[in-house]
Each structure stands twice: as structure tokens, then as C-alpha cells.
Design a protein around this motif. Structure first.
Motif, PDB file in Angstrom:
ATOM      1  N   PRO A 137      64.124 -23.938 -15.529  1.00 47.20           N
ATOM      2  CA  PRO A 137      63.960 -24.928 -16.834  1.00 47.20           C
ATOM      3  C   PRO A 137      62.771 -25.626 -16.798  1.00 47.20           C
ATOM      4  CG  PRO A 137      65.810 -25.472 -15.204  1.00 47.20           C
ATOM      5  CD  PRO A 137      65.236 -24.182 -14.782  1.00 47.20           C
ATOM      6  N   GLU A 138      62.425 -26.307 -15.481  1.00 44.97           N
ATOM      7  CA  GLU A 138      61.494 -27.522 -15.512  1.00 44.97           C
ATOM      8  C   GLU A 138      60.221 -26.461 -15.827  1.00 44.97           C
ATOM      9  OE1 GLU A 138      63.559 -26.749 -13.149  1.00 44.97           O
ATOM     10  OE2 GLU A 138      64.832 -28.414 -12.807  1.00 44.97           O
ATOM     11  N   VAL A 139      60.005 -25.265 -15.370  1.00 46.03           N
ATOM     12  CA  VAL A 139      58.759 -24.649 -15.604  1.00 46.03           C
ATOM     13  C   VAL A 139      58.870 -24.242 -17.281  1.00 46.03           C
ATOM     14  CG1 VAL A 139      57.337 -22.520 -15.478  1.00 46.03           C
ATOM     15  CG2 VAL A 139      58.617 -23.544 -13.402  1.00 46.03           C
ATOM     16  N   LEU A 140      59.748 -23.882 -17.975  1.00 47.45           N
ATOM     17  CA  LEU A 140      59.831 -23.496 -19.235  1.00 47.45           C
ATOM     18  C   LEU A 140      59.598 -24.762 -20.113  1.00 47.45           C
ATOM     19  CD1 LEU A 140      60.283 -21.646 -21.576  1.00 47.45           C
ATOM     20  CD2 LEU A 140      62.670 -22.049 -21.378  1.00 47.45           C
ATOM     21  N   ALA A 188      74.465 -23.389 -26.763  1.00 43.26           N
ATOM     22  CA  ALA A 188      73.345 -24.254 -26.684  1.00 43.26           C
ATOM     23  C   ALA A 188      73.537 -24.852 -25.465  1.00 43.26           C
ATOM     24  CB  ALA A 188      73.773 -25.480 -27.551  1.00 43.26           C
ATOM     25  N   ASP A 189      74.512 -24.652 -24.527  1.00 44.94           N
ATOM     26  CA  ASP A 189      74.403 -25.080 -23.100  1.00 44.94           C
ATOM     27  C   ASP A 189      73.536 -24.119 -22.208  1.00 44.94           C
ATOM     28  OD1 ASP A 189      76.597 -26.430 -23.948  1.00 44.94           O
ATOM     29  OD2 ASP A 189      77.969 -25.930 -22.528  1.00 44.94           O
ATOM     30  N   LEU A 190      72.977 -23.294 -22.850  1.00 43.59           N
ATOM     31  CA  LEU A 190      71.800 -22.317 -22.039  1.00 43.59           C
ATOM     32  C   LEU A 190      70.653 -23.316 -21.825  1.00 43.59           C
ATOM     33  CD1 LEU A 190      70.779 -19.454 -21.212  1.00 43.59           C
ATOM     34  CD2 LEU A 190      69.841 -19.453 -23.536  1.00 43.59           C
ATOM     35  N   TRP A 191      70.198 -24.178 -22.618  1.00 49.86           N
ATOM     36  CA  TRP A 191      68.988 -25.258 -22.878  1.00 49.86           C
ATOM     37  C   TRP A 191      69.265 -26.567 -22.200  1.00 49.86           C
ATOM     38  CZ3 TRP A 191      65.585 -21.636 -24.408  1.00 49.86           C
ATOM     39  CH2 TRP A 191      66.195 -20.551 -25.194  1.00 49.86           C
ATOM     40  N   THR A 225      66.116 -12.844 -16.851  1.00 51.14           N
ATOM     41  CA  THR A 225      66.027 -13.102 -18.209  1.00 51.14           C
ATOM     42  C   THR A 225      66.351 -14.555 -18.615  1.00 51.14           C
ATOM     43  OG1 THR A 225      66.834 -10.717 -18.670  1.00 51.14           O
ATOM     44  CG2 THR A 225      67.348 -12.180 -20.506  1.00 51.14           C
ATOM     45  N   PHE A 226      67.266 -15.166 -18.080  1.00 48.43           N
ATOM     46  CA  PHE A 226      67.678 -16.387 -18.558  1.00 48.43           C
ATOM     47  C   PHE A 226      66.904 -17.477 -17.713  1.00 48.43           C
ATOM     48  CE2 PHE A 226      72.549 -15.524 -19.482  1.00 48.43           C
ATOM     49  CZ  PHE A 226      72.245 -14.903 -20.696  1.00 48.43           C
ATOM     50  N   VAL A 227      65.582 -17.474 -18.273  1.00 50.34           N
ATOM     51  CA  VAL A 227      64.610 -18.420 -17.618  1.00 50.34           C
ATOM     52  C   VAL A 227      65.231 -19.924 -17.825  1.00 50.34           C
ATOM     53  CG1 VAL A 227      62.390 -19.512 -18.087  1.00 50.34           C
ATOM     54  CG2 VAL A 227      62.808 -16.998 -18.105  1.00 50.34           C
ATOM     55  N   PRO A 228      65.700 -20.179 -19.185  1.00 49.69           N
ATOM     56  CA  PRO A 228      66.088 -21.783 -19.118  1.00 49.69           C
ATOM     57  C   PRO A 228      67.193 -21.952 -18.065  1.00 49.69           C
ATOM     58  CG  PRO A 228      66.350 -20.520 -21.461  1.00 49.69           C
ATOM     59  CD  PRO A 228      65.899 -19.357 -20.292  1.00 49.69           C
ATOM     60  N   LEU A 229      67.716 -21.131 -17.402  1.00 44.38           N
ATOM     61  CA  LEU A 229      68.505 -21.696 -16.539  1.00 44.38           C
ATOM     62  C   LEU A 229      67.893 -21.424 -14.977  1.00 44.38           C
ATOM     63  CD1 LEU A 229      71.940 -20.141 -17.436  1.00 44.38           C
ATOM     64  CD2 LEU A 229      71.451 -22.579 -17.576  1.00 44.38           C
ATOM     65  N   ARG A 275      72.539  -9.414 -13.898  1.00 46.02           N
ATOM     66  CA  ARG A 275      71.187  -8.886 -13.836  1.00 46.02           C
ATOM     67  C   ARG A 275      70.161  -9.964 -14.765  1.00 46.02           C
ATOM     68  NH1 ARG A 275      70.381  -3.400 -13.062  1.00 46.02           N
ATOM     69  NH2 ARG A 275      71.655  -2.653 -11.346  1.00 46.02           N
ATOM     70  N   LEU A 276      71.057 -10.915 -15.369  1.00 46.55           N
ATOM     71  CA  LEU A 276      70.464 -11.696 -16.065  1.00 46.55           C
ATOM     72  C   LEU A 276      69.839 -13.152 -15.436  1.00 46.55           C
ATOM     73  CD1 LEU A 276      72.715 -11.344 -19.292  1.00 46.55           C
ATOM     74  CD2 LEU A 276      70.458 -10.435 -18.788  1.00 46.55           C
ATOM     75  N   THR A 277      70.390 -13.511 -14.324  1.00 47.98           N
ATOM     76  CA  THR A 277      70.098 -14.679 -13.677  1.00 47.98           C
ATOM     77  C   THR A 277      69.537 -14.366 -12.462  1.00 47.98           C
ATOM     78  OG1 THR A 277      72.234 -15.113 -13.316  1.00 47.98           O
ATOM     79  CG2 THR A 277      71.128 -16.282 -15.067  1.00 47.98           C
ATOM     80  N   LYS A 278      68.520 -14.827 -11.796  1.00 48.67           N
ATOM     81  CA  LYS A 278      68.040 -14.695 -10.397  1.00 48.67           C
ATOM     82  C   LYS A 278      68.904 -15.543  -9.453  1.00 48.67           C
ATOM     83  CE  LYS A 278      64.486 -14.204  -7.371  1.00 48.67           C
ATOM     84  NZ  LYS A 278      62.929 -14.026  -7.033  1.00 48.67           N
TER      85      LYS A 278
END
Length: 290
Positions: A273-276, A43-46, A266-270, A176-179
Motif C-alpha cells: 500500500p505504501e508503494v502504491l 472499499a476496505d481494500l484501500w 494482484t492485491f497491490v493495495p494490500l 493467488r491474489l495476495t503475496k
């Protein structure tokens, strides 16, 4: 583990064959958003998405799904991909949630697609960020994991290897999942449960052994029957889950909108997060007003 206060109040929900930990925040009478993360995250992803949603009057239910970063072992649960989708549906029933916005990411997006075709009754709308879809379950970068999981002790080897920060930054880790680099405390939250618990490693092994593209391909064939709104909030630069997957999903779904998100993987929530969060608030509000 110490969890981010932004997630809200923790609650353990007893289901038929598992106890699932979730966190609740926001007004209890607000539109409800339930989050479905993927493999080896929790859940920390969010944590940076939730505050903006609750400020806008949404109720957020973030969940530690039993995909390797959970703290409560579930030895009796069905952890096939359809079984995990059934757990999501059972949690919605247990909390008596209706007209829910389900937000999925990564392999959690695959679970969400399966949920949409098996248990659509409590879902009002869906947000899919970059996710396993069609024949990419898993994508090529991680395609060896289900095979490796059949080797005894493989999960222990993998989780111990991921103790090293430089390994975490490799493509087979989170590279490859986070920029943008993930804070160490977030990575530790994701990896500590499987590193420290044989029971958690057993859970994630059971899931990994049953991951196969047949599940997402079967779901894709049925997505045309899901007539509720779907927002495809997709990272335009993602190579693990290219935006062409979102375009293919939009072709199957009767009411889908693609919104590209820049400066993210991939990990847009990280990464964004504001945009999402702003997209989710607008999406829920716009649909409720329709």
C-alpha cells in the motif's frame, strides 16, 4: 459491519436505480481520487492507501461497488460490466466530481477500462493495478465462475465454502491474489455480506453471469482514443495478471507509463500500500504540474 476509520466519512448516494455507499476523506478542495475494486472485495481494500493520499492533500472517495461485498442490495441496477461502469460514471456525476483520478484493481480494472471508453468526460487520469484485461476477463484461474453462476444456488455454496480459513487461502479463494496473508478481519469484511444476505448473493450472481472477455476486448479496441495519462502500477510477480498485460495496454494507450511493483501479487493495495500510495501521489502531482 464496522469499517476502517481510515476510509473516512460514510455516505449513501442515491442513483437512478441503486444506492451506493461510499466513504470520503481528505480535503474537499484537493485533487479527487476514486477507487474501483473488483469481485468479492469492497472499499476496505484501500484502507492502507487512503491515509497517505489524504496526508498529501488528496481527496479520496472509496466505494462499495455492488460486486458481492457491498451492504446495500441493488436489485434494480444493471450489473453487467458496462452497467457497472455506467454506475461509476453516474456516481461521479452525482458527486459533481471533475478531473478525477480513477484507480482500478482486479475486475475493477476491467470496469475502469470500460469506463474510460464509455464515460471519459470526468476522468483526468487513471491508475491501473493488476487487472482483468483483453481475453483475461476472467483469467483462467476464475474462468469457471460465470458458468457456475448459472447453476441455481451456486453463490450460496461458494460463499459458505469460503467460511473456512483454509479454503480462503486456496487459489480459488484469495491464495493467488495476495503475496502476504490478509488479516482475518479484512477477509471477513469481504465475505460476510454475500454470506449473510440472499439479496447480495443475487446481485453478485447477476454480475458473474454477464462477465465475458468480449467486454474487455471491446474496450481494448477503443483505448487508443483515451488521451489522458495512465499509470500501470503492476505487480511484477503476478501470475494471475502477468505484467505482459500491462505492456499490451501500454501499446494501446497514447500516454501510458508502466511501473513494476515488487513483492506483491494482484492485491497491490494490500501487499504494497505504501508503494502504491506514493506512486499515486507522485503521478497526480506530476500531471497537475505539467
Amino acid at each position: 459491519m464496522t469499517r476502517p476509520p481510515a476510509l473516512g466519512t460514510p455516505r449513501d448516494v442515491a442513483l437512478a436505480h441503486a444506492t451506493i455507499r461510499c466513504f470520503e476523506s481528505g480535503p474537499t478542495d484537493g485533487p479527487t481520487v476514486v477507487f474501483v475494486h473488483g469481485l468479492l472485495v469492497n472499499a476496505d481494500l484501500w484502507q492502507h492507501v487512503v491515509p497517505r493520499l489524504t496526508e498529501a492533500g488528496l481527496r479520496c472517495v472509496t466505494v462499495d461497488w455492488p460486486l458481492g461485498s457491498h451492504e446495500l442490495p441493488v436489485p434494480d441496477a444493471d450489473l453487467t460490466p458496462p452497467g457497472v461502469a455506467d454506475l461509476v460514471a453516474e456516481l461521479l456525476d452525482a458527486l459533481d466530481l471533475h478531473d478525477v483520478t480513477v484507480v482500478g484493481n482486479d475486475s475493477g480494472g476491467a470496469i475502469t477500462q470500460i469506463l474510460m471508453t464509455r464515460h471519459p468526460e470526468r476522468i483526468g487520469r487513471v491508475v491501473l493495478t493488476p487487472s482483468d484485461s483483453f481475453e483475461r476477463f476472467f483469467p483462467p484461474l476464475f474462468a469457471a465462475l460465470p458458468v457456475a453462476a448459472r447453476v441455481p444456488g451456486a453463490a450460496a455454496v461458494l460463499t459458505q465454502a469460503l467460511r473456512a480459513r483454509w479454503v480462503q487461502r486456496l487459489p480459488i479463494g484469495f491464495g493467488r491474489l495476495t503475496k502476504h496473508p490478509m488479516p482475518d478481519e479484512v477477509v471477513d469484511s469481504f465475505l460476510r455480506p454475500s454470506r449473510n444476505s440472499r439479496a447480495i448473493r443475487a446481485d453478485v450472481t447477476r454480475f458473474l453471469r454477464t462477465v465475458h472477455r468480449r467486454h474487455t476486448l471491446a474496450a481494448a479496441e477503443k483505448l487508443g482514443a483515451f488521451d489522458r495519462p495512465v499509470l500501470l502500477a503492476w505487480a511484477s510477480e503476478d501470475r494471475v495478471f502477468p505484467i505482459s498485460l500491462a505492456e499490451r495496454l501500454a501499446e494501446r494507450l497514447p500516454d501510458a507509463t508502466i511501473v513494476p511493483i515488487a513483492d506483491s501479487l494482484t492485491f497491490v493495495p494490500l501487499d504494497q500500500p505504501e508503494v502504491l500510495a506514493d506512486l499515486i501521489v507522485d503521478f497526480v502531482g506530476r500531471d497537475a504540474a505539467a
